[in-house]
Structure formats: structure tokens, C-alpha cells
Motif scaffolding. Structure first.
Motif, PDB file in Angstrom:
ATOM      1  N   LEU A  87      47.656  32.872  36.963  1.00 15.09           N
ATOM      2  CA  LEU A  87      46.421  33.387  36.374  1.00 15.09           C
ATOM      3  C   LEU A  87      46.302  32.895  34.926  1.00 15.09           C
ATOM      4  CD1 LEU A  87      46.565  37.071  37.655  1.00 15.09           C
ATOM      5  CD2 LEU A  87      45.233  35.183  38.614  1.00 15.09           C
ATOM      6  N   TYR A  88      45.069  32.794  34.461  1.00 19.78           N
ATOM      7  CA  TYR A  88      44.846  32.437  33.051  1.00 19.78           C
ATOM      8  C   TYR A  88      45.127  33.670  32.200  1.00 19.78           C
ATOM      9  CZ  TYR A  88      42.473  28.409  35.083  1.00 19.78           C
ATOM     10  OH  TYR A  88      42.175  27.279  35.802  1.00 19.78           O
ATOM     11  N   PRO A  89      46.158  33.632  31.334  1.00 17.01           N
ATOM     12  CA  PRO A  89      46.559  34.842  30.606  1.00 17.01           C
ATOM     13  C   PRO A  89      45.532  35.331  29.597  1.00 17.01           C
ATOM     14  CG  PRO A  89      47.801  32.927  29.831  1.00 17.01           C
ATOM     15  CD  PRO A  89      47.039  32.481  31.033  1.00 17.01           C
ATOM     16  N   HIS A  90      44.668  34.417  29.107  1.00 16.50           N
ATOM     17  CA  HIS A  90      43.690  34.805  28.080  1.00 16.50           C
ATOM     18  C   HIS A  90      42.390  35.321  28.686  1.00 16.50           C
ATOM     19  CE1 HIS A  90      42.737  30.716  29.281  1.00 16.50           C
ATOM     20  NE2 HIS A  90      41.527  30.848  28.758  1.00 16.50           N
ATOM     21  N   LEU A  91      42.304  35.342  30.021  1.00 15.44           N
ATOM     22  CA  LEU A  91      41.103  35.837  30.690  1.00 15.44           C
ATOM     23  C   LEU A  91      41.395  37.170  31.373  1.00 15.44           C
ATOM     24  CD1 LEU A  91      39.774  32.592  32.473  1.00 15.44           C
ATOM     25  CD2 LEU A  91      39.181  33.481  30.203  1.00 15.44           C
ATOM     26  N   THR A  92      40.397  38.040  31.422  1.00  7.81           N
ATOM     27  CA  THR A  92      40.546  39.294  32.156  1.00  7.81           C
ATOM     28  C   THR A  92      40.603  39.012  33.661  1.00  7.81           C
ATOM     29  OG1 THR A  92      38.173  39.627  32.384  1.00  7.81           O
ATOM     30  CG2 THR A  92      39.231  40.529  30.386  1.00  7.81           C
ATOM     31  N   ALA A  93      40.941  40.040  34.414  1.00  6.41           N
ATOM     32  CA  ALA A  93      40.956  39.885  35.870  1.00  6.41           C
ATOM     33  C   ALA A  93      39.591  39.443  36.369  1.00  6.41           C
ATOM     34  CB  ALA A  93      41.366  41.201  36.527  1.00  6.41           C
ATOM     35  N   ARG A  94      38.539  40.044  35.841  1.00  4.06           N
ATOM     36  CA  ARG A  94      37.173  39.671  36.249  1.00  4.06           C
ATOM     37  C   ARG A  94      36.907  38.201  35.944  1.00  4.06           C
ATOM     38  NH1 ARG A  94      31.668  42.838  35.626  1.00  4.06           N
ATOM     39  NH2 ARG A  94      30.211  41.155  36.130  1.00  4.06           N
ATOM     40  N   HIS A 125      38.777  47.602  41.905  1.00  8.68           N
ATOM     41  CA  HIS A 125      38.101  48.534  41.014  1.00  8.68           C
ATOM     42  C   HIS A 125      39.108  49.105  40.001  1.00  8.68           C
ATOM     43  CE1 HIS A 125      34.427  48.487  43.369  1.00  8.68           C
ATOM     44  NE2 HIS A 125      35.168  48.607  44.462  1.00  8.68           N
ATOM     45  N   GLY A 126      38.732  49.108  38.758  1.00 10.20           N
ATOM     46  CA  GLY A 126      39.609  49.619  37.708  1.00 10.20           C
ATOM     47  C   GLY A 126      40.535  48.575  37.123  1.00 10.20           C
ATOM     48  N   LEU A 127      40.557  47.370  37.723  1.00 11.31           N
ATOM     49  CA  LEU A 127      41.446  46.316  37.225  1.00 11.31           C
ATOM     50  C   LEU A 127      40.699  45.204  36.511  1.00 11.31           C
ATOM     51  CD1 LEU A 127      43.757  45.812  40.361  1.00 11.31           C
ATOM     52  CD2 LEU A 127      44.105  47.364  38.430  1.00 11.31           C
ATOM     53  N   PRO A 132      46.083  39.797  32.707  1.00 16.35           N
ATOM     54  CA  PRO A 132      47.231  39.680  33.612  1.00 16.35           C
ATOM     55  C   PRO A 132      48.490  40.396  33.137  1.00 16.35           C
ATOM     56  CG  PRO A 132      46.070  37.604  33.537  1.00 16.35           C
ATOM     57  CD  PRO A 132      45.406  38.498  32.517  1.00 16.35           C
ATOM     58  N   ARG A 133      48.764  40.362  31.831  1.00 17.44           N
ATOM     59  CA  ARG A 133      49.980  40.995  31.319  1.00 17.44           C
ATOM     60  C   ARG A 133      49.962  42.512  31.493  1.00 17.44           C
ATOM     61  NH1 ARG A 133      46.891  39.485  26.965  1.00 17.44           N
ATOM     62  NH2 ARG A 133      46.171  41.175  25.568  1.00 17.44           N
ATOM     63  N   GLN A 134      48.773  43.078  31.705  1.00 16.85           N
ATOM     64  CA  GLN A 134      48.644  44.520  31.873  1.00 16.85           C
ATOM     65  C   GLN A 134      48.736  44.946  33.340  1.00 16.85           C
ATOM     66  OE1 GLN A 134      44.764  44.413  29.783  1.00 16.85           O
ATOM     67  NE2 GLN A 134      45.623  45.969  28.380  1.00 16.85           N
ATOM     68  N   LEU A 135      48.845  43.982  34.243  1.00 16.82           N
ATOM     69  CA  LEU A 135      48.828  44.278  35.675  1.00 16.82           C
ATOM     70  C   LEU A 135      50.228  44.194  36.277  1.00 16.82           C
ATOM     71  CD1 LEU A 135      45.721  42.107  36.693  1.00 16.82           C
ATOM     72  CD2 LEU A 135      45.766  44.571  36.246  1.00 16.82           C
ATOM     73  N   SER A 136      50.451  44.980  37.318  1.00 18.22           N
ATOM     74  CA  SER A 136      51.703  44.872  38.076  1.00 18.22           C
ATOM     75  C   SER A 136      51.693  43.561  38.864  1.00 18.22           C
ATOM     76  CB  SER A 136      51.832  46.051  39.042  1.00 18.22           C
ATOM     77  OG  SER A 136      50.846  45.953  40.072  1.00 18.22           O
ATOM     78  N   GLY A 137      52.862  43.207  39.415  1.00 19.17           N
ATOM     79  CA  GLY A 137      52.940  41.982  40.215  1.00 19.17           C
ATOM     80  C   GLY A 137      51.994  42.010  41.399  1.00 19.17           C
ATOM     81  N   GLY A 138      51.922  43.169  42.083  1.00 19.55           N
ATOM     82  CA  GLY A 138      51.026  43.278  43.226  1.00 19.55           C
ATOM     83  C   GLY A 138      49.571  43.124  42.843  1.00 19.55           C
ATOM     84  N   ASP A 139      49.189  43.716  41.705  1.00 19.97           N
ATOM     85  CA  ASP A 139      47.798  43.613  41.261  1.00 19.97           C
ATOM     86  C   ASP A 139      47.473  42.196  40.789  1.00 19.97           C
ATOM     87  OD1 ASP A 139      47.191  46.230  41.871  1.00 19.97           O
ATOM     88  OD2 ASP A 139      47.651  46.995  39.874  1.00 19.97           O
ATOM     89  N   GLN A 140      48.438  41.530  40.159  1.00 17.19           N
ATOM     90  CA  GLN A 140      48.212  40.131  39.765  1.00 17.19           C
ATOM     91  C   GLN A 140      47.978  39.258  40.998  1.00 17.19           C
ATOM     92  OE1 GLN A 140      50.635  38.298  36.575  1.00 17.19           O
ATOM     93  NE2 GLN A 140      51.622  40.295  36.380  1.00 17.19           N
ATOM     94  N   GLN A 141      48.733  39.512  42.053  1.00 13.99           N
ATOM     95  CA  GLN A 141      48.546  38.703  43.256  1.00 13.99           C
ATOM     96  C   GLN A 141      47.222  39.028  43.934  1.00 13.99           C
ATOM     97  OE1 GLN A 141      49.049  35.902  44.211  1.00 13.99           O
ATOM     98  NE2 GLN A 141      51.058  35.840  45.196  1.00 13.99           N
TER      99      GLN A 141
END
Length: 354
Positions: A87-94, A125-127, A132-141
Motif C-alpha cells: 500500500l502507499y503509506p502516504h495515502l489513506t485507505a480510501r 466502513h470506518g477504515l 496503512p500504519r494505523q491498520l492491522s495486517g488483516g485490514d491492510q490486506q
């Protein structure tokens, strides 16, 4: 008509390593095919050649009716998901999910529509506002999968996408991947060494070893009718019980006699006389007061719904499936029988199924 075709595909590296050895594979449109095999068998190399991340040393790749063997990844219209999230670390999940759509210049209304759709499907929703650094491994995937799926490419390529996740996360994302793939009917090539994952996801499984395809079939075909000893031993947890012995004929009856044993098992099928290896799954070895042979319990693996009982017999170790909470004690003698309707035979020299 096949949607993805690999013809005599090979990959040889500069050091002489033959990673893939002239494989042939045809995948119909909309099918989810799993490449299954041990580490170093060539499954990831095959996937990377289809993606265009590795150039084939020989052979051709055809996708949606055109040859793509020498095309760049961007010219193939494939969506790739890696084991590590990329994932691009400087971008939000969206922003990560929207990135491929914005790169294509897609209208904002269509981007919003697709984002809402994949957000609902993947449970994002909510992510979306998190990095990316704020997300768990499962949420990052989840975000990584959503970024690939939101594009709706011709082909999904997934390289062990659940390999670093814990059991609950794998089960959840496995369900999401299959549901999304069935909904969009996007042809998918999925790499894993996890047999349970392969069995639960695949329309067909491609078992690989040593850079070669050993068998292609549905999960049931691979499990029940392995084409050779490698597939019999590799697929299943545990693998097939393999018992060497000989075939003889007693009048009209064909008899299997295990090596170093006086046990004679009459068979319901006619086989040529000679040395063979009998294969039988643990669920087809049963305790039977009238059984033809005995086994002494060495250990039991409690699985919750059942146990795998490891027993020593006159013709070697064997594993049987024991149902129920009570397990046989270590050292107990069991009277055993094989379900002869569910045994298969292999040639011990060629290792091919007879």
C-alpha cells in the motif's frame, strides 16, 4: 473457449535454475483456479509471468483472445494482490483504493459508485480515513484486495494474499474473496501452499512440483483420485496412507497383500499381477471387530470434531480418523479394516495411478 491459455510456458534463470518447465494450462472465463504446491515448485513464477513481472524464457501466454507474452504489465489489464500489502503509506485507505481508478481518469461519479460497492463488500466502513500504519495486517490486506477488485480487470492474480494473517482473518477474507469473485465472475489465478485454502476457494486446483503440473482437477478429483504418489501424499491433512504390497490372483479374485504381512485383502476390481502401492485416506480406515488386521495406537491428535489416530501395523504406520470425544489410549490394540471402495493403486516405479 479458454480465457487464459499457457502454452509450453518455461522460465529458466541465468544461473541455470529451471523454475517452470513447459507447462500447459487452459482457464475458462470466470473460473477461480488455485496453483497449489510446496515452496519452490514454480507457482509464484508462473503467476508473475502471467502478470508480466517476469518474462517467459519460452512459450506463450494468451489472455482474452490475444497473446500477451511480451506485453508490459500495464498492457495486460490484470489486478495483482501480493502477500505483502504494497500500500502507499502516504495515502489513506480510501485514496489507496481509488488510486487505480483515478490513474485511469475515471469520472468521479463512477469512482464513488465503485468505492461504495467495494466498501460494503469488503467491510471497509470506518477504515477509509486511516493510513496503512494505523491498520492491522488483516485490514491492510482488505484494502489491498479492494484496490485490485475495484478496477474490475480482465484477470485477478493473487500471490498468497492471506499468508501472513491469523486464522480468523484468513477465514473472513477467504469468504470475501470468493463472494466477490463469484459476483463479478472475474477469472482468477490464486497461488497458495495452504491446502484448506485451495480446497475451499477453487473451482479447479493445479498441483505443481518441480516446475511441472502434476494434476489439474476439481478439489474432489484432486483429493479422491490423485494421479500420482506426489499428489496423494501432498494433498490432504494428513496425506494418503500409502501401503506397498503385491497384487495376485486367486482364481477370479484379485488379492492385495501388504509387504511383510500375511494379510490378504480381496479387491472388487481386476488389476495386473505385480508390485503396487495402495493409497487410502484416513477416513476410509475404520475400526471393525471383524477387520483383517490390527494396529497398536502410537498417538492421537485431537481435532475437536474427531481425532487422527496414528497406529503401527504389521505392514507399517497408518492413520485413521476416529469420530467422537473418546480417543483410544496409547498402546491400545485396534482391529482395523479398509473401505475397499475408496482405495487407489499406484505403480511404485512410475508413481502413476493405475
Amino acid at each position: 473457449m479458454s480465457f487464459l491459455v499457457l502454452q509450453q510456458l518455461e522460465k529458466t534463470y541465468a544461473d541455470g535454475t529451471h523454475a517452470v518447465r513447459g507447462i500447459e494450462l487452459s482457464v475458462p472465463r470466470g473460473e477461480l483456479v488455485v496453483l497449489l504446491g510446496p515452496s519452490g515448485c514454480g507457482k509464484t513464477t508462473t503467476l508473475r509471468m502471467v502478470a508480466g513481472l517476469e518474462m517467459a524464457s519460452r512459450g506463450e501466454i494468451h489472455l482474452a483472445g490475444r497473446e500477451v507474452t511480451r506485453l508490459r504489465p500495464s498492457e495486460r489489464d490484470v489486478g495483482m494482490v501480493f502477500q505483502f500489502y504494497a500500500l502507499y503509506p502516504h495515502l489513506t485507505a480510501r485514496e489507496n483504493v481509488e488510486f487505480p481508478l483515478r490513474s485511469l481518469g475515471m469520472p468521479k461519479t463512477e469512482i464513488a459508485k465503485r468505492l461504495a460497492e467495494v466498501t460494503d463488500q469488503m467491510g471497509l466502513h470506518g477504515l477509509l480515513k486511516q493510513y496503512p500504519r494505523q491498520l492491522s495486517g488483516g485490514d491492510q490486506q482488505k484494502v489491498s484486495l479492494a484496490r485490485a477488485m475495484v478496477r474490475r480487470p480482465l484477470l485477478y492474480l493473487m500471490d498468497e494474499p492471506l499468508g501472513t494473517l491469523d486464522t480468523d482473518q484468513r477465514l473472513s477474507l477467504r469468504e470475501i474473496i470468493r463472494a466477490r469473485q463469484l459476483e463479478l465472475k472475474v477469472t482468477t489465478l490464486y497461488v497458495t501452499h495452504d491446502q484448506e485454502e485451495a480446497m475451499s476457494l477453487a473451482d479447479r486446483i493445479v498441483v505443481m512440483a518441480g516446475g511441472l503440473i502434476r494434476q489439474v482437477g476439481t478439489p474432489a478429483e484432486i483429493y479422491d483420485q490423485p494421479l500420482d504418489l506426489f499428489v496423494a501424499n501432498f494433498v490432504g491433512s494428513p496425506g494418503m496412507n500409502l501401503i506397498p504390497g503385491t497384487i495376485t490372483h486367486d482364481g477370479p479374485t484379485t488379492v492385495f497383500t501388504p509387504a511383510q504381512s500375511s494379510v490378504c485383502l480381496p479387491l472388487k476390481r481386476r488389476l495386473p499381477i505385480g508390485r503396487v502401492t495402495l493409497g487410502v485416506r484416513c477416513e476410509h480406515v475404520r475400526q471393525d471387530p471383524g477387520g483383517a488386521f490390527q494396529g497398536r495406537v502410537r498417538t492421537c491428535e485431537y481435532l475437536g470434531h474427531a481425532s487422527n489416530v496414528h497406529a503401527q501395523t504389521d505392514f507399517g504406520p497408518i492413520i485413521l480418523r476416529h469420530e467422537g470425544a473418546e480417543t483410544p489410549g496409547t498402546g491400545a490394540m485396534l482391529q482395523l479394516a479398509l473401505d475397499l471402495d475408496h482405495v487407489v493403486f499406484f505403480d511404485p516405479t512410475t508413481e502413476a495411478r493405475l
